[in-house]
Design a protein around this motif. Structure first.
Motif, PDB file in Angstrom:
ATOM      1  N   ARG A  30       6.216  -2.513   7.614  1.00  0.00           N
ATOM      2  CA  ARG A  30       4.980  -1.737   7.464  1.00  0.00           C
ATOM      3  C   ARG A  30       4.425  -1.872   6.044  1.00  0.00           C
ATOM      4  O   ARG A  30       3.230  -2.050   5.850  1.00  0.00           O
ATOM      5  N   LEU A  31       5.314  -1.820   5.054  1.00  0.00           N
ATOM      6  CA  LEU A  31       4.896  -1.975   3.670  1.00  0.00           C
ATOM      7  C   LEU A  31       4.279  -3.350   3.450  1.00  0.00           C
ATOM      8  O   LEU A  31       3.225  -3.481   2.822  1.00  0.00           O
ATOM      9  N   ALA A  32       4.899  -4.383   3.973  1.00  0.00           N
ATOM     10  CA  ALA A  32       4.353  -5.736   3.836  1.00  0.00           C
ATOM     11  C   ALA A  32       2.977  -5.833   4.485  1.00  0.00           C
ATOM     12  O   ALA A  32       2.061  -6.448   3.934  1.00  0.00           O
ATOM     13  N   ASP A  33       2.806  -5.198   5.642  1.00  0.00           N
ATOM     14  CA  ASP A  33       1.508  -5.216   6.325  1.00  0.00           C
ATOM     15  C   ASP A  33       0.443  -4.492   5.493  1.00  0.00           C
ATOM     16  O   ASP A  33      -0.679  -4.971   5.368  1.00  0.00           O
ATOM     17  N   VAL A  34       0.808  -3.350   4.931  1.00  0.00           N
ATOM     18  CA  VAL A  34      -0.143  -2.582   4.125  1.00  0.00           C
ATOM     19  C   VAL A  34      -0.517  -3.367   2.872  1.00  0.00           C
ATOM     20  O   VAL A  34      -1.698  -3.460   2.513  1.00  0.00           O
ATOM     21  N   LEU A  35       0.477  -3.962   2.201  1.00  0.00           N
ATOM     22  CA  LEU A  35       0.184  -4.748   1.007  1.00  0.00           C
ATOM     23  C   LEU A  35      -0.717  -5.932   1.333  1.00  0.00           C
ATOM     24  O   LEU A  35      -1.683  -6.213   0.623  1.00  0.00           O
ATOM     25  N   SER A  36      -0.411  -6.611   2.401  1.00  0.00           N
ATOM     26  CA  SER A  36      -1.225  -7.753   2.805  1.00  0.00           C
ATOM     27  C   SER A  36      -2.652  -7.321   3.093  1.00  0.00           C
ATOM     28  O   SER A  36      -3.616  -7.935   2.627  1.00  0.00           O
ATOM     29  N   ALA A  37      -2.799  -6.244   3.848  1.00  0.00           N
ATOM     30  CA  ALA A  37      -4.141  -5.755   4.189  1.00  0.00           C
ATOM     31  C   ALA A  37      -4.892  -5.310   2.935  1.00  0.00           C
ATOM     32  O   ALA A  37      -6.073  -5.627   2.765  1.00  0.00           O
ATOM     33  N   GLY A  38      -4.218  -4.605   2.067  1.00  0.00           N
ATOM     34  CA  GLY A  38      -4.861  -4.128   0.848  1.00  0.00           C
ATOM     35  C   GLY A  38      -5.283  -5.261  -0.066  1.00  0.00           C
ATOM     36  O   GLY A  38      -6.383  -5.267  -0.606  1.00  0.00           O
ATOM     37  N   LEU A  39      -4.427  -6.253  -0.220  1.00  0.00           N
ATOM     38  CA  LEU A  39      -4.761  -7.376  -1.080  1.00  0.00           C
ATOM     39  C   LEU A  39      -5.901  -8.205  -0.506  1.00  0.00           C
ATOM     40  O   LEU A  39      -6.764  -8.675  -1.227  1.00  0.00           O
ATOM     41  N   ARG A  40      -5.927  -8.374   0.802  1.00  0.00           N
ATOM     42  CA  ARG A  40      -7.052  -9.106   1.405  1.00  0.00           C
ATOM     43  C   ARG A  40      -8.342  -8.322   1.231  1.00  0.00           C
ATOM     44  O   ARG A  40      -9.382  -8.895   0.959  1.00  0.00           O
ATOM     45  N   ALA A  41      -8.267  -7.004   1.380  1.00  0.00           N
ATOM     46  CA  ALA A  41      -9.466  -6.184   1.197  1.00  0.00           C
ATOM     47  C   ALA A  41      -9.949  -6.272  -0.245  1.00  0.00           C
ATOM     48  O   ALA A  41     -11.153  -6.347  -0.497  1.00  0.00           O
ATOM     49  N   LEU A  42      -9.023  -6.290  -1.196  1.00  0.00           N
ATOM     50  CA  LEU A  42      -9.406  -6.404  -2.600  1.00  0.00           C
ATOM     51  C   LEU A  42      -9.956  -7.788  -2.918  1.00  0.00           C
ATOM     52  O   LEU A  42     -10.883  -7.938  -3.700  1.00  0.00           O
TER      53      LEU A  42
END
Length: 133
Positions: free
Chosen positions: A112-124
């Motif tokens: 879940r953490l990896a998914d959130v980080l990936s999503a957040g970094l793509r959004a940024l």
């Protein structure tokens, strides 16, 4: 850096479940400039880790040498946040855009953490893009 507000913010980030949720949250809570600055710092950290010199990093990212120096110092003396993210997320050009590759850790929290980080970094990295999937 632990305090109630910071812990609440971290919990809020960890509650996000998709790239679109991350994009909406970060767009609401940060200015366009702050999003760009965070993205730039992560790219600077990646380039430093890959042994790129300051002059080439400045040319590639538009970051000042002061920013590059701060990121370098943070990498050398920090709690390992940059290393953790860079170990889990690989930014690589594919079909003309940056693509995150996030290896899934062995437990549910890690995934879940990896998914959130990936999503957040793509959004940024791409704050104006719409969800493609």
């Amino acid at each position: 850096m632990k305090n109630t507000q910071t812990e609440r913010f971290i919990s809020a980030v960890l509650s996000l479940r998709s790239r679109e949720e991350c994009r909406r949250f970060f767009s609401d809570i940060l200015t366009v400039r702050e999003l760009a600055d965070f993205s730039q710092r992560l790219e600077v950290a990646r380039l430093l880790r890959n042994g790129v010199n300051y002059v080439d990093i400045a040319a590639a990212t538009g970051a000042s040498t002061v920013t590059i120096s701060r990121v370098s110092k943070s990498i050398a003396t920090s709690e390992g946040g940059y290393a953790t993210v860079l170990d889990r997320v690989e930014l690589s050009p594919e079909e003309g855009e940056d693509v995150m590759r996030v290896p899934l850790p062995d437990d549910d929290f890690g995934r879940r953490l990896a998914d959130v980080l990936s999503a957040g970094l793509r959004a940024l990295s791409h704050p104006g893009d719409e969800e493609k999937n």
